[in-house]
Scaffold this motif. Sequence first.
Motif, PDB file in Angstrom:
ATOM      1  N   ARG A  51      -5.168   0.401   4.176  1.00  0.00           N
ATOM      2  CA  ARG A  51      -5.474   1.716   3.047  1.00  0.00           C
ATOM      3  C   ARG A  51      -6.076   2.618   3.807  1.00  0.00           C
ATOM      4  NH1 ARG A  51      -4.466   2.932  -2.092  1.00  0.00           N
ATOM      5  NH2 ARG A  51      -3.575   0.947  -2.180  1.00  0.00           N
ATOM      6  N   SER A  56      -1.098   4.722   3.743  1.00  0.00           N
ATOM      7  CA  SER A  56      -0.917   3.409   4.537  1.00  0.00           C
ATOM      8  C   SER A  56      -1.090   3.773   5.949  1.00  0.00           C
ATOM      9  CB  SER A  56       0.153   2.663   4.137  1.00  0.00           C
ATOM     10  OG  SER A  56       0.427   1.420   4.870  1.00  0.00           O
ATOM     11  N   ILE A  90       0.829  -1.167   0.016  1.00  0.00           N
ATOM     12  CA  ILE A  90       0.012   0.114   0.102  1.00  0.00           C
ATOM     13  C   ILE A  90       1.029   1.329  -0.156  1.00  0.00           C
ATOM     14  CG2 ILE A  90      -1.899   1.226   1.158  1.00  0.00           C
ATOM     15  CD1 ILE A  90      -2.417  -1.602   2.630  1.00  0.00           C
TER      16      ILE A  90
END
Length: 209
Positions: free
Chosen positions: A206, A184, A179
């Motif tokens: 996410r 993130s 991510i």
Amino acid sequence: MAPTKQAPTRQAITLKGSTNLVTEFFKYAANTVLFQRGVYPADDFHMVKKYGQTVLVTQDLALENYLDKILKQVNQWLLTGAVTQLVLAIISKDSRLPLERWVFDINLVEQPSEESQPAPAKPEAEIQAEIRAILKQIVSTVTFLPVIDEPTVFNILAYTSESADIPANEWVDTDPLAIEASKSQQVKLRSFSTDVHRIEAMVAYRYEG
């Protein structure tokens, strides 16, 4: 005189026992994540007693066979010290964007030198209590992880040493499904250890906020 078999050392017995404990943990951890994050319908799971508590395990034969096949290989890699990390990645079915990465680092516990006294074996009850705490923590992550309101799929990634024996056509080099750092968030989870292995867990997810 008939040859006598050499008695297995404590280390050899401990390695096999620890490997089986860690492999079994991954099975229940993966099932818990897949249930809690809604990757498979709740009806696909049934309750079993494990580690002194109730855990949910899939009844989907295809998923069960897939996990068993992966864990059988992971078991072999654990025995040879060839695997350093397992990742369960949850991916958007439509956009293929990685939404979550459940990361389990696998470390070897440093063994005492031959000259020193061997450390007493860690009680299995203590190990099970640590595993219980991680599984409960996975369940509680639904209180802070973003709601997933789209169809998802998952993939399991194994990070191995270069010398690892990798079965052809079963495991392939793949995208790490990372991510982007700017989107993130990470939360460190609890860890557990045996006399041989230490497993440290975290989840990255996410976050578009």
